[in-house]
Design a protein around this motif. Sequence first.
Motif, PDB file in Angstrom:
ATOM      1  N   ASN A  65       0.816  -1.227   0.000  1.00  0.00           N
ATOM      2  CA  ASN A  65       0.000   0.000   0.000  1.00  0.00           C
ATOM      3  C   ASN A  65       0.851   1.279   0.000  1.00  0.00           C
ATOM      4  O   ASN A  65       0.532   2.242   0.701  1.00  0.00           O
ATOM      5  CB  ASN A  65      -0.957   0.008   1.209  1.00  0.00           C
ATOM      6  N   ASP A  67       1.393   2.977  -2.738  1.00  0.00           N
ATOM      7  CA  ASP A  67       0.953   3.718  -3.918  1.00  0.00           C
ATOM      8  C   ASP A  67       1.854   3.484  -5.129  1.00  0.00           C
ATOM      9  O   ASP A  67       1.887   4.297  -6.050  1.00  0.00           O
ATOM     10  CB  ASP A  67       0.845   5.223  -3.592  1.00  0.00           C
ATOM     11  N   GLU A  77      -1.197  -3.727  -3.518  1.00  0.00           N
ATOM     12  CA  GLU A  77      -1.867  -2.434  -3.389  1.00  0.00           C
ATOM     13  C   GLU A  77      -3.393  -2.538  -3.280  1.00  0.00           C
ATOM     14  O   GLU A  77      -4.123  -1.908  -4.055  1.00  0.00           O
ATOM     15  CB  GLU A  77      -1.519  -1.531  -4.595  1.00  0.00           C
ATOM     16  N   THR A  80      -4.745   1.181  -2.324  1.00  0.00           N
ATOM     17  CA  THR A  80      -4.487   2.392  -3.103  1.00  0.00           C
ATOM     18  C   THR A  80      -4.925   2.170  -4.550  1.00  0.00           C
ATOM     19  O   THR A  80      -5.236   1.041  -4.936  1.00  0.00           O
ATOM     20  CB  THR A  80      -2.987   2.764  -3.110  1.00  0.00           C
ATOM     21  N   ALA A  82      -2.996   2.417  -7.121  1.00  0.00           N
ATOM     22  CA  ALA A  82      -1.794   2.273  -7.956  1.00  0.00           C
ATOM     23  C   ALA A  82      -1.855   1.138  -8.972  1.00  0.00           C
ATOM     24  O   ALA A  82      -1.310   1.255 -10.063  1.00  0.00           O
ATOM     25  CB  ALA A  82      -0.568   2.099  -7.061  1.00  0.00           C
TER      26      ALA A  82
END
Length: 190
Positions: A65, A67, A77, A80, A82
């Motif tokens: 996490n 990003d 992730e 996030t 990403a």
Amino acid sequence: VLLFSCCFVLFTLDITRSLAVTSYADKQPLIGVSPEDEKYYKGLFSSNSIRCKDGSKKFNKSQFNDDFCDCPDGSDEPGTSACPNAKFYCRNAGHSPRLIYSSRVNDGICDCCDGSDEYDGKTKCLNTCWEAGKVEREKLKKKITTCREGASIRKHEIEQAKVAIEKDEAELTKLENDEKILKALVETLR
Ligand SMILES: *[C@@H]1O[C@H](CO)[C@@H](O)[C@H](O)[C@H]1NC(C)=O
């Protein structure tokens, strides 16, 4: 069938959960992670690194996490936006949990009724789960009531059936005895 089909519905209403949105990520280190996956991610804290779910690469705690997308399947992730393939889990206490595409995390739109997908503080989401879950809760309550009634009827029917079977058995015994007597009588008459 009635018992097994509906009485095992789990009726879990979690209203005690804090609804604070801004500090959500701090309070929940495993943000976006579904309960089924918690064990997998906990490996991050007990070992240096874990494999992406698809087994293709490895990632460590600081890559989780952060990003930046390391796993092709997005498993590093979940919380996030990403990775394009990642899924974010919303707990949605009071309603139903949901998996959304992580690309919707902190995008300014409230996707989860608990608002957990917007945790960067830029967008304030009201928690609407309790309201949204109302209809579903009513349905569940009705289902549970029906199940209870069904179970009680079933129990009564079983009791009645037991009595009926005993009666039938007594009747059969009597008939068999009558048959014996009749046979003996026929022999005598011959
Ligand atoms: C995690 O891996 C990255 C990239 O390999 C590395 O730069 C970083 O120092 C590692 N962090 C930890 C806590 O091991």
